[in-house]
Design a protein around this motif. Structure first.
Motif, short mmCIF file in Angstrom:
data_model
loop_
_atom_site.label_atom_id
_atom_site.label_comp_id
_atom_site.label_asym_id
_atom_site.label_seq_id
_atom_site.Cartn_x
_atom_site.Cartn_y
_atom_site.Cartn_z
N GLY A 50 0.85 -1.18 0.09
CA GLY A 50 0.07 -0.21 -0.08
C GLY A 50 0.69 1.18 -0.04
N LYS A 51 2.01 1.22 -0.45
CA LYS A 51 2.94 2.16 -0.51
C LYS A 51 2.35 3.41 -1.30
CE LYS A 51 6.38 -0.07 -1.73
NZ LYS A 51 5.69 -1.46 -1.82
N GLY A 52 1.96 3.11 -2.38
CA GLY A 52 1.63 4.08 -3.51
C GLY A 52 0.37 4.75 -3.07
N THR A 53 -0.57 4.21 -2.47
CA THR A 53 -1.91 4.34 -2.10
C THR A 53 -1.74 5.40 -0.89
OG1 THR A 53 -2.93 2.17 -2.56
CG2 THR A 53 -3.95 3.71 -1.11
N GLN A 54 -0.72 5.13 0.06
CA GLN A 54 -0.70 6.23 1.03
C GLN A 54 0.21 7.19 0.72
OE1 GLN A 54 -2.26 5.81 4.08
NE2 GLN A 54 -3.31 3.77 3.48
N SER A 160 -5.44 -8.27 -7.45
CA SER A 160 -6.64 -7.63 -7.73
C SER A 160 -6.60 -6.22 -8.27
CB SER A 160 -7.72 -7.71 -6.75
OG SER A 160 -7.27 -7.24 -5.67
N ARG A 161 -5.11 -6.00 -8.23
CA ARG A 161 -4.84 -4.42 -8.64
C ARG A 161 -5.30 -3.90 -9.90
NH1 ARG A 161 0.97 -1.72 -7.04
NH2 ARG A 161 1.80 -3.54 -8.28
N ASN A 162 -5.53 -4.95 -11.09
CA ASN A 162 -5.78 -4.56 -12.15
C ASN A 162 -5.50 -3.25 -12.86
OD1 ASN A 162 -7.52 -5.81 -13.85
ND2 ASN A 162 -9.42 -4.88 -13.08
N LYS A 175 8.59 -13.88 -7.04
CA LYS A 175 9.86 -13.74 -7.05
C LYS A 175 10.29 -12.14 -6.70
CE LYS A 175 10.42 -15.86 -11.55
NZ LYS A 175 10.71 -15.78 -12.93
N ARG A 176 9.09 -11.54 -6.63
CA ARG A 176 9.32 -10.22 -5.70
C ARG A 176 9.17 -10.20 -4.25
NH1 ARG A 176 4.28 -7.44 -8.52
NH2 ARG A 176 4.95 -5.44 -7.43
N PHE A 177 8.38 -11.18 -3.85
CA PHE A 177 8.39 -11.65 -2.39
C PHE A 177 9.93 -11.93 -1.95
CE2 PHE A 177 3.56 -12.30 -2.23
CZ PHE A 177 3.39 -11.08 -2.20
N ALA A 203 -1.99 -4.19 7.45
CA ALA A 203 -3.11 -4.79 6.77
C ALA A 203 -4.41 -4.66 7.36
CB ALA A 203 -2.55 -6.24 7.78
N ARG A 204 -4.66 -3.03 7.26
CA ARG A 204 -5.95 -2.71 7.87
C ARG A 204 -6.58 -1.92 6.48
NH1 ARG A 204 -4.35 1.22 12.23
NH2 ARG A 204 -2.17 1.00 11.31
N SER A 205 -7.57 -1.36 6.71
CA SER A 205 -8.30 -0.49 5.66
C SER A 205 -7.37 0.75 5.25
CB SER A 205 -9.49 0.02 6.14
OG SER A 205 -9.47 1.03 7.05
N1 LIG Z 1 -5.04 -0.82 3.19
C1 LIG Z 1 -5.56 -1.38 1.89
N2 LIG Z 1 -6.52 -2.39 2.05
C2 LIG Z 1 -7.02 -2.90 0.76
N3 LIG Z 1 -6.28 -2.75 -0.41
C3 LIG Z 1 -5.38 -1.81 -0.37
C4 LIG Z 1 -4.82 -1.09 0.82
N4 LIG Z 1 -3.91 -0.32 0.47
C5 LIG Z 1 -3.70 -0.44 -0.96
N5 LIG Z 1 -4.59 -1.38 -1.46
C6 LIG Z 1 -4.75 -1.66 -2.75
O1 LIG Z 1 -3.93 -2.80 -3.00
C7 LIG Z 1 -3.39 -2.38 -4.43
C8 LIG Z 1 -1.63 -2.22 -3.94
O2 LIG Z 1 -1.58 -1.08 -3.45
P1 LIG Z 1 -0.50 0.03 -3.95
O3 LIG Z 1 -0.44 -0.01 -5.33
O4 LIG Z 1 -0.45 1.25 -3.16
O5 LIG Z 1 0.88 -0.94 -3.31
P2 LIG Z 1 2.37 -0.90 -3.48
O6 LIG Z 1 2.95 -1.13 -2.02
O7 LIG Z 1 2.68 0.71 -4.16
O8 LIG Z 1 2.73 -1.54 -4.55
P3 LIG Z 1 3.90 -2.13 -5.39
O9 LIG Z 1 5.06 -1.99 -4.56
O10 LIG Z 1 3.55 -3.16 -6.15
O11 LIG Z 1 4.08 -0.62 -6.33
C9 LIG Z 1 -3.83 -1.57 -4.99
O12 LIG Z 1 -4.98 -2.04 -5.80
C10 LIG Z 1 -4.49 -0.64 -3.91
O13 LIG Z 1 -5.87 -0.01 -4.24
#
Ligand SMILES: Nc1ncnc2c1ncn2[C@@H]1O[C@H](COP(=O)(O)OP(=O)(O)OP(=O)(O)O)[C@@H](O)[C@H]1O
Ligand SMILES: Nc1ccn([C@H]2C[C@H](O)[C@@H](COP(=O)(O)O)O2)c(=O)n1
Length: 220
Positions: A50-54, A160-162, A175-177, A203-205
């Motif tokens: 969720g890095k990008g989202t936050q 499910s990021r789609n 592999k990324r993990f 791992a929360r909303s």
């Molecule tokens: N807290 C959350 N609960 C549920 N879904 C989430 C949450 N945070 C992000 N998501 C969803 O999970 C997917 C991955 O989130 P995001 O792209 O922010 O992750 P990331 O850590 O930046 O990933 P990457 O390292 O692959 O770029 C997106 O579809 C996003 O909408």
């Protein structure tokens, strides 16, 4: 140690050489961003944590510029760069692109932004990234925001990021993990030993996670 005591999901546990400083172009002043001593927060966590989202939320509320190393690499590949094929292959395999390439992209993006505070998302991804960034720029992060999330949840989110990403398939995700565990976690451990890690239960909303994030960025 923060990472050990607070039950992490994973327990096992490079921008400018002063000599190669990119000069400001769009912002008028011929001052390199490095000389401006920008505030840098590294945003780390497993793929899909969720890095990008936050980061998008933090930008809205706290005025940072968000620089995603992965996005910069994908854009560089799309631009037809001489490094495009190499970048594409590394991403498909979940491997980490050599620091020199990524740091140049970060350096240019910082310079062009005109801002002086940055969220650097998905970097440093390994010890080579970390040491090279520090050597080249002399910048130390203010802190490291670490999104801690179980693999099963990250896998669900990625599948499910789609967004049509080539690396959001189960083979590349595995592999990324592995790369995260073997190469990226040690970077988090490094900064934790220096008191710089701010760990968030990811791992929360999205809303709950941002409530925790806000407490870190709000002035005390
Ligand atoms: N807290 C959350 N609960 C549920 N879904 C989430 C949450 N945070 C992000 N998501 C969803 O999970 C997917 C991955 O989130 P995001 O792209 O922010 O992750 P990331 O850590 O930046 O990933 P990457 O390292 O692959 O770029 C997106 O579809 C996003 O909408
Ligand atoms: N410092 C970095 C950041 C990213 N990459 C490559 C390898 C990653 O699997 C891919 C996607 O990154 P994400 O958008 O998930 O942060 O980009 C790299 O080589 N070095």
């Amino acid at each position: 140690m923060l990472l050990q005591n607070s039950k992490p999901q994973y327990s096992n546990s490079k921008i400018l050489h002063m000599g190669t400083a990119v000069e400001a172009s769009s912002q008028g002043a011929n001052v390199s961003i490095i000389e401006k001593k920008p505030a840098v927060v590294f945003v780390l966590g497993g793929p899909g944590s969720g890095k990008g989202t936050q980061c998008a939320n933090i930008v809205q509320q706290f005025g940072y510029t968000h620089l995603s190393a992965g996005d910069l690499l994908r854009a560089e590949k799309e631009s037809g760069s001489e490094n495009g094929t190499m970048i594409d292959n590394m991403i498909k395999e979940g491997q980490i692109v050599p620091s020199e390439v990524t740091i140049k992209l970060l350096q240019r993006a910082m310079q062009e932004s005109g801002n002086d505070k940055f969220l650097i998302d998905g970097f440093p991804r390994n010890e080579e990234n970390r040491a090279a960034f520090e050597n080249v720029t002399g910048i130390e992060p203010a802190f490291v925001l670490f999104f801690d999330c179980p693999e099963e949840e990250m896998e669900r989110r990625l599948l499910s990021r789609n967004q049509g990403r080539k690396d959001d398939n189960i083979d590349t995700i595995k592999k990324r993990f592995k790369v995260f565990l073997e190469s990226s976690l040690p970077v988090i451990t490094y900064y934790d030993a220096r008191g710089k890690v701010r760990k968030i239960d990811a791992a929360r909303s999205i809303e709950q996670v941002f409530e925790s994030v806000k407490t870190i960025f709000e002035p005390k």
